[in-house]
Motif scaffolding. Structure first.
Motif, PDB file in Angstrom:
ATOM      1  N   ILE A  43     -16.762  50.210 -16.162  1.00 44.98           N
ATOM      2  CA  ILE A  43     -15.935  49.546 -15.396  1.00 44.98           C
ATOM      3  C   ILE A  43     -16.491  48.785 -14.168  1.00 44.98           C
ATOM      4  O   ILE A  43     -15.887  47.554 -13.823  1.00 44.98           O
ATOM      5  CB  ILE A  43     -14.821  50.612 -14.954  1.00 44.98           C
ATOM      6  N   SER A  44     -17.322  49.282 -13.483  1.00 47.16           N
ATOM      7  CA  SER A  44     -17.813  48.732 -12.320  1.00 47.16           C
ATOM      8  C   SER A  44     -18.679  47.502 -12.756  1.00 47.16           C
ATOM      9  O   SER A  44     -18.469  46.178 -12.216  1.00 47.16           O
ATOM     10  CB  SER A  44     -19.083  49.863 -11.595  1.00 47.16           C
ATOM     11  N   LEU A  45     -19.473  47.600 -13.922  1.00 45.79           N
ATOM     12  CA  LEU A  45     -20.059  46.432 -14.435  1.00 45.79           C
ATOM     13  C   LEU A  45     -19.343  45.163 -14.732  1.00 45.79           C
ATOM     14  O   LEU A  45     -19.605  43.838 -14.630  1.00 45.79           O
ATOM     15  CB  LEU A  45     -21.047  46.821 -15.529  1.00 45.79           C
ATOM     16  N   GLN A  46     -18.245  45.645 -15.234  1.00 42.43           N
ATOM     17  CA  GLN A  46     -17.326  44.526 -15.655  1.00 42.43           C
ATOM     18  C   GLN A  46     -16.655  43.885 -14.387  1.00 42.43           C
ATOM     19  O   GLN A  46     -16.383  42.846 -14.665  1.00 42.43           O
ATOM     20  CB  GLN A  46     -15.921  45.021 -16.525  1.00 42.43           C
ATOM     21  N   THR A  47     -16.359  44.731 -13.495  1.00 42.63           N
ATOM     22  CA  THR A  47     -16.017  44.263 -12.195  1.00 42.63           C
ATOM     23  C   THR A  47     -16.961  43.130 -11.516  1.00 42.63           C
ATOM     24  O   THR A  47     -16.506  42.035 -11.093  1.00 42.63           O
ATOM     25  CB  THR A  47     -15.574  45.188 -11.153  1.00 42.63           C
ATOM     26  N   LEU A  48     -18.180  43.703 -11.669  1.00 37.14           N
ATOM     27  CA  LEU A  48     -19.160  42.532 -11.137  1.00 37.14           C
ATOM     28  C   LEU A  48     -19.154  41.315 -11.964  1.00 37.14           C
ATOM     29  O   LEU A  48     -19.608  40.258 -11.520  1.00 37.14           O
ATOM     30  CB  LEU A  48     -20.446  43.372 -11.339  1.00 37.14           C
ATOM     31  N   ASP A  49     -18.819  41.461 -13.230  1.00 34.62           N
ATOM     32  CA  ASP A  49     -18.991  40.140 -13.980  1.00 34.62           C
ATOM     33  C   ASP A  49     -17.763  39.442 -14.011  1.00 34.62           C
ATOM     34  O   ASP A  49     -17.916  38.176 -14.118  1.00 34.62           O
ATOM     35  CB  ASP A  49     -19.342  40.706 -15.470  1.00 34.62           C
TER      36      ASP A  49
END
Length: 424
Positions: free
Chosen positions: A286-292
């Motif tokens: 989820i965090s990586l998708q937020t960053l993206d």
């Protein structure tokens, strides 16, 4: 002279034999074709049924991270645990009465006379094969003399930051689907080991894993606070206390990142000028998708990921093997996951997408003993992006239990990383 002539018969010729046998062979071939088609249909139906079931397992909302275990006291500071659930998992784990959560929801308060039994188990002292003897620290209540069913949780502490004597505020973030109950644990303003940095302008946002809750953040809060960070431990869609997703399923990060975006917005509105994202398991995805995807991600200056899902497809293949599922059937399940979840698993493959990551420092804690989400993709990402990714694998602990196995070592690594980020 007369002669009698009998009935005339036609001689049997090859062509006559063919006309007689062909209908029989044709029927036989038709039956074989029907049988093969039926078997093929049944096999296809079985494959789809198995794939449908396992795709549902991946997307179905559930509660994880704890199990019940039979406990029997062996003096004031030792307990026997029946070998079930997490009983023999290494490291510190929380124990509480099976009815503790219901008691709390009914308005109970810790410290009351009727408070449930709460404690912490630690070192394994003996192992009889059927039971394990572990050290025990009592927090509240008293264990009965006989065996009792209790909840054993990797979160260790319960039910909120007050269990660690930390001040906190209960807040509700404005999420896309409704209010998201969250905890804010304020910064002390002090930094670790007297280093410069630790500021109320630097926030940490904690994103728990699939089936978990914000309680997962509790065992890390003292280190975050000592580093001088304000911590926001959030709930997100499909958590028991948060709004359900309209489709009733997890998005594996495809939808949940919007709730992390709400947390970033809240932190910015409260004065944060930089944010460190801490993601556990699916919370890392989820965090990586937020960053993206999120415009608010410009606030993020670093990621700390614990047992992260770096590539869902690799994770699903590993879990398929754990369940005895042949790899082709796992592939079918993945196609159904994409169709039912309206997502592309390729979007979550950060080994393949490594070059798309921004130049932010990313630290990964991912044990070699993790069988639920094996650390192969974490190692591969660290190899592809050594300029931004650091990795620690030195633990035999199971999934997201690296801290439990070695709290002091884990806290030291986290404190050093946090101080570097905050001072930077």
């Amino acid at each position: 002279m007369s002669s009698s002539v009998g009935p005339r018969t036609s001689p049997v010729t090859p062509s006559n034999r063919t006309r007689t046998a062909r209908p029989t062979r044709t029927r036989w071939r038709r039956w074989v074709a029907v049988l093969l088609l039926s078997l093929l249909t049944l096999a296809l139906a079985a494959v789809l049924a198995i794939g449908w079931y396992f795709s549902g397992q991946a997307l179905t909302v559930t509660t994880a991270g704890q199990s019940t275990v039979t406990v029997e006291a062996d003096g004031p500071d030792r307990v026997w645990l029946e070998r079930e659930g997490y009983a023999a998992y290494v490291g510190e784990h929380g124990l509480r009465s099976a009815e503790a959560d219901a008691w709390l929801l009914a308005g109970g308060t810790l410290g009351a006379e009727d408070a449930p039994v709460v404690g912490i188990v630690g070192e394994i002292l003996d192992d009889s094969g059927e039971r394990v003897l572990r050290s025990y620290e009592s927090i509240s209540g008293q264990l009965p003399e006989g065996p009792v069913e209790m909840v054993m949780a990797q979160d260790v502490y319960w039910p909120d930051p007050s269990a660690l004597d930390l001040p906190f505020e209960e807040v509700e973030l404005t999420g896309e689907l409704g209010p998201l109950p969250s905890w804010v644990v304020p910064a002390t303003g002090d930094s670790v080991d007297g280093a410069a940095g630790g500021s109320e302008d630097t926030w940490a946002i904690f994103v728990h894993g699939r089936g978990g809750s914000r309680e997962e953040a509790l065992r890390y809060l003292p280190t975050l606070r000592d580093a001088g960070l304000t911590t926001l431990a959030i709930s997100y869609r499909n958590d028991p206390e948060a709004p359900p997703d309209p489709n009733g399923r997890y998005g594996l990060g495809e939808t949940e990142w919007r709730d992390v975006e709400s947390a970033l917005t809240y932190a910015r509105e409260q004065g944060a000028d930089q944010v460190l994202l801490l993601g556990w398991s699916m919370g890392a995805a989820i965090s990586l998708q937020t960053l993206d995807r999120s415009p608010e991600a410009e606030l993020v200056t670093g990621l700390w990921l614990d047992a992260p899902v770096i590539d869902w497809r690799d994770t699903f293949y590993a879990q398929g093997e754990l369940n005895g599922l042949p790899r082709p059937l796992t592939w079918v399940a993945q196609q159904l996951i994409q169709a039912r979840g309206d997502l592309r698993l390729a979007d979550f493959d950060w080994v393949a997408r490594a070059d798309e990551l921004p130049g932010l420092p990313i630290h990964i804690e991912h044990s070699d003993g993790d069988t639920f989400v094996p650390n192969g993709p974490s190692k591969a990402l660290a190899e592809k992006r050594p300029d931004i990714v650091t990795l620690n694998t030195d633990s035999g602990a199971e999934h997201t239990r690296t801290w439990n196995a070695d709290p002091e070592g884990y806290d030291a690594r986290l404190a050093e990383w946090l101080t570097e980020r905050a001072s930077g």
